[in-house]
Design a protein around this motif. Structure first.
Motif, PDB file in Angstrom:
ATOM      1  N   ALA A  50      11.810   6.340 -14.727  1.00 10.25           N
ATOM      2  CA  ALA A  50      11.658   7.288 -13.631  1.00 10.25           C
ATOM      3  C   ALA A  50      13.055   7.619 -13.396  1.00 10.25           C
ATOM      4  N   THR A  51      13.274   8.880 -13.044  1.00 12.64           N
ATOM      5  CA  THR A  51      14.225   9.701 -12.930  1.00 12.64           C
ATOM      6  C   THR A  51      14.821  10.173 -11.509  1.00 12.64           C
ATOM      7  N   LYS A  52      13.778   9.868 -10.497  1.00 12.65           N
ATOM      8  CA  LYS A  52      14.365  10.132  -9.049  1.00 12.65           C
ATOM      9  C   LYS A  52      13.501   9.534  -8.233  1.00 12.65           C
ATOM     10  N   ALA A  53      13.900   9.267  -6.962  1.00 11.50           N
ATOM     11  CA  ALA A  53      13.252   8.350  -6.009  1.00 11.50           C
ATOM     12  C   ALA A  53      11.932   8.753  -5.599  1.00 11.50           C
ATOM     13  N   ASP A  54      10.788   7.598  -5.603  1.00  9.05           N
ATOM     14  CA  ASP A  54       9.645   8.035  -5.613  1.00  9.05           C
ATOM     15  C   ASP A  54       8.680   8.129  -6.933  1.00  9.05           C
ATOM     16  N   ASP A  55       9.288   8.470  -7.833  1.00  7.46           N
ATOM     17  CA  ASP A  55       8.599   8.729  -9.151  1.00  7.46           C
ATOM     18  C   ASP A  55       8.005   7.338  -9.743  1.00  7.46           C
ATOM     19  N   LYS A  56       6.828   7.698 -10.206  1.00  7.50           N
ATOM     20  CA  LYS A  56       6.310   6.576 -10.718  1.00  7.50           C
ATOM     21  C   LYS A  56       6.391   6.628 -12.323  1.00  7.50           C
ATOM     22  N   GLY A  57       6.664   5.640 -13.145  1.00 11.22           N
ATOM     23  CA  GLY A  57       6.608   5.681 -14.412  1.00 11.22           C
ATOM     24  C   GLY A  57       5.442   4.806 -14.834  1.00 11.22           C
ATOM     25  N   SER A  58       4.650   5.271 -15.851  1.00 11.56           N
ATOM     26  CA  SER A  58       3.666   4.352 -16.582  1.00 11.56           C
ATOM     27  C   SER A  58       3.385   4.768 -17.925  1.00 11.56           C
ATOM     28  N   ASN A  59       2.864   3.698 -18.271  1.00 11.09           N
ATOM     29  CA  ASN A  59       2.398   3.865 -19.777  1.00 11.09           C
ATOM     30  C   ASN A  59       1.816   2.399 -20.397  1.00 11.09           C
ATOM     31  N   LYS A  60       0.830   2.411 -21.030  1.00 12.70           N
ATOM     32  CA  LYS A  60       0.245   1.445 -21.622  1.00 12.70           C
ATOM     33  C   LYS A  60      -0.297   0.394 -20.435  1.00 12.70           C
ATOM     34  N   GLY A  61      -0.634   0.938 -19.417  1.00 13.11           N
ATOM     35  CA  GLY A  61      -1.054   0.074 -18.099  1.00 13.11           C
ATOM     36  C   GLY A  61      -0.060  -0.412 -17.318  1.00 13.11           C
ATOM     37  N   PHE A  62       1.299  -0.262 -17.687  1.00 11.51           N
ATOM     38  CA  PHE A  62       2.287  -0.884 -16.859  1.00 11.51           C
ATOM     39  C   PHE A  62       2.667   0.308 -15.926  1.00 11.51           C
ATOM     40  N   GLU A  63       2.973  -0.121 -14.827  1.00  7.58           N
ATOM     41  CA  GLU A  63       3.689   1.043 -13.838  1.00  7.58           C
ATOM     42  C   GLU A  63       4.937   0.542 -13.042  1.00  7.58           C
ATOM     43  N   ALA A  64       5.927   1.559 -12.793  1.00  8.99           N
ATOM     44  CA  ALA A  64       6.852   0.991 -11.797  1.00  8.99           C
ATOM     45  C   ALA A  64       7.353   2.103 -11.053  1.00  8.99           C
ATOM     46  N   THR A  65       7.489   1.904  -9.848  1.00  8.65           N
ATOM     47  CA  THR A  65       7.819   2.874  -8.718  1.00  8.65           C
ATOM     48  C   THR A  65       9.415   2.880  -8.436  1.00  8.65           C
ATOM     49  N   TYR A  66      10.174   3.835  -8.463  1.00  7.31           N
ATOM     50  CA  TYR A  66      11.384   4.196  -8.249  1.00  7.31           C
ATOM     51  C   TYR A  66      11.667   4.203  -6.573  1.00  7.31           C
ATOM     52  N   ARG A  67      11.964   2.858  -6.154  1.00  9.17           N
ATOM     53  CA  ARG A  67      12.118   2.608  -4.606  1.00  9.17           C
ATOM     54  C   ARG A  67      13.581   2.704  -4.098  1.00  9.17           C
ATOM     55  N   LYS A  68      14.139   3.838  -3.655  1.00  8.89           N
ATOM     56  CA  LYS A  68      15.572   3.872  -3.342  1.00  8.89           C
ATOM     57  C   LYS A  68      15.896   3.264  -2.047  1.00  8.89           C
ATOM     58  N   GLU A  69      14.977   2.898  -1.368  1.00 11.10           N
ATOM     59  CA  GLU A  69      15.121   2.568   0.207  1.00 11.10           C
ATOM     60  C   GLU A  69      15.386   1.170  -0.114  1.00 11.10           C
ATOM     61  N   THR A  70      14.527   0.345  -1.115  1.00 11.46           N
ATOM     62  CA  THR A  70      15.015  -1.056  -1.353  1.00 11.46           C
ATOM     63  C   THR A  70      15.568  -1.328  -2.923  1.00 11.46           C
ATOM     64  N   THR A  71      16.102  -0.256  -3.426  1.00  5.86           N
ATOM     65  CA  THR A  71      16.866  -0.086  -4.657  1.00  5.86           C
ATOM     66  C   THR A  71      16.066  -1.346  -5.540  1.00  5.86           C
ATOM     67  N   SER A  72      14.658  -0.957  -5.737  1.00  7.59           N
ATOM     68  CA  SER A  72      13.992  -1.641  -6.292  1.00  7.59           C
ATOM     69  C   SER A  72      13.201  -0.858  -7.744  1.00  7.59           C
ATOM     70  N   PHE A  73      12.626  -1.606  -8.668  1.00  2.00           N
ATOM     71  CA  PHE A  73      11.941  -0.850  -9.813  1.00  2.00           C
ATOM     72  C   PHE A  73      11.184  -1.850 -10.381  1.00  2.00           C
ATOM     73  N   HIS A  74      10.252  -2.351  -9.782  1.00  2.00           N
ATOM     74  CA  HIS A  74       9.295  -3.764 -10.206  1.00  2.00           C
ATOM     75  C   HIS A  74       8.319  -3.166 -11.063  1.00  2.00           C
ATOM     76  N   LEU A  75       8.259  -3.893 -12.244  1.00  2.00           N
ATOM     77  CA  LEU A  75       7.058  -3.635 -13.218  1.00  2.00           C
ATOM     78  C   LEU A  75       5.922  -4.274 -12.850  1.00  2.00           C
ATOM     79  N   GLU A  76       4.627  -3.537 -13.074  1.00  2.00           N
ATOM     80  CA  GLU A  76       3.336  -4.142 -12.699  1.00  2.00           C
ATOM     81  C   GLU A  76       2.388  -3.883 -13.626  1.00  2.00           C
ATOM     82  N   LYS A  77       1.369  -4.823 -13.983  1.00  2.00           N
ATOM     83  CA  LYS A  77       0.257  -4.443 -14.868  1.00  2.00           C
ATOM     84  C   LYS A  77      -0.863  -5.362 -14.300  1.00  2.00           C
ATOM     85  N   GLY A  78      -1.959  -4.782 -14.209  1.00  5.21           N
ATOM     86  CA  GLY A  78      -3.076  -5.116 -13.460  1.00  5.21           C
ATOM     87  C   GLY A  78      -3.803  -6.193 -14.396  1.00  5.21           C
ATOM     88  N   SER A  79      -3.792  -6.213 -15.612  1.00  6.84           N
ATOM     89  CA  SER A  79      -4.354  -7.238 -16.435  1.00  6.84           C
ATOM     90  C   SER A  79      -3.725  -7.309 -17.799  1.00  6.84           C
TER      91      SER A  79
END
Lengths: 110, 114
Positions: A50-79
């Motif tokens: 993800a290259t800017k705030a609020d962008d969501k990167g996704s691939n192969k069922g994995f997702e991560a959202t660029y959160r500038k307010e919390t300086t976070s980029f947590h990786l998630e996958k549903g299953s």
């Protein structure tokens, strides 16, 4: 300076469980954020970015959202699947400086 | 497009020797970075080269050096090897400039020092 802190592992899940790997960063300006995955005996592969705030990167069922307010980029996958077993690295790039987290080893059991 | 290639893939050396590792980046990529990966220290940045010039350097002793050629291929050299130099050495290439360009990694060279 630039730095990345990610959740320490190892993480062990059963197949089809929900995955979250936490990642926070420190940087000035506007870094890009990445998740890389390393399978046994291999180099790192780009999973998503993800290259800017609020962008969501996704691939192969994995997702991560660029959160500038919390300086976070947590990786998630549903299953998760057994084939997702690997080491996951959070990373940032800022002004040609590339920084990686320590890596989180994920093991998925059938 | 061919990926990043590293040679050799495996290497065994004895203490005190020196070693040279090679990396060929993806065609068109002019930035090459080197990393050392060990179970204890994780992924540590060694140096980055761009247009044959070292642009960034990590916190490693002078025994670790590198260079980049005009075709963007890069080599790193470790002199007077120590047991603690045993590691997976990864090379990564990227397009130059800007934060948007991710690094692409090679498979690594596994160095064992005995």
């Amino acid at each position: 300076g630039n730095s990345v802190t990610q959740m320490e592992g190892p993480v062990t899940l059963s197949e089809e469980a929900f995955l979250t790997i936490n990642c926070t960063y420190t940087a000035t300006g506007y870094p890009s954020l990445f998740w890389y995955v390393q399978y046994p005996g291999e180099g790192l592969q780009l999973l998503l970015k993800a290259t800017k705030a609020d962008d969501k990167g996704s691939n192969k069922g994995f997702e991560a959202t660029y959160r500038k307010e919390t300086t976070s980029f947590h990786l998630e996958k549903g299953s998760v699947q057994v084939s997702d077993s690997a080491v996951y690295f959070c990373a940032l790039r800022n002004n040609n400086d590339m920084r990686f987290g320590a890596g989180t080893r994920l093991t998925v059991k059938p | 497009k061919a990926g990043v290639t590293q040679t050799p893939r495996y290497l065994i050396k004895t203490r005190g020797q020196q070693v040279t590792l090679s990396c060929s980046p993806i065609s068109g990529h002019r930035s090459v970075s080197w990393y050392q990966q060990t179970p204890g220290q994780g992924l540590q940045f060694l140096f980055e080269y761009f247009s044959e010039t070292q642009r960034n350097k990590g916190n490693f002793p002078g025994r670790f050096s590198g260079r980049q050629f005009s075709n963007s291929r890069s080599e790193m050299n470790v002199s007077t090897l120590e047991l603690g130099d045993s590691a997976l050495y990864l090379c990564a290439s990227s397009l130059p400039g800007g934060n948007n360009y991710e690094q692409y990694f090679g498979p690594g060279t596994r160095l064992t020092v005995t």
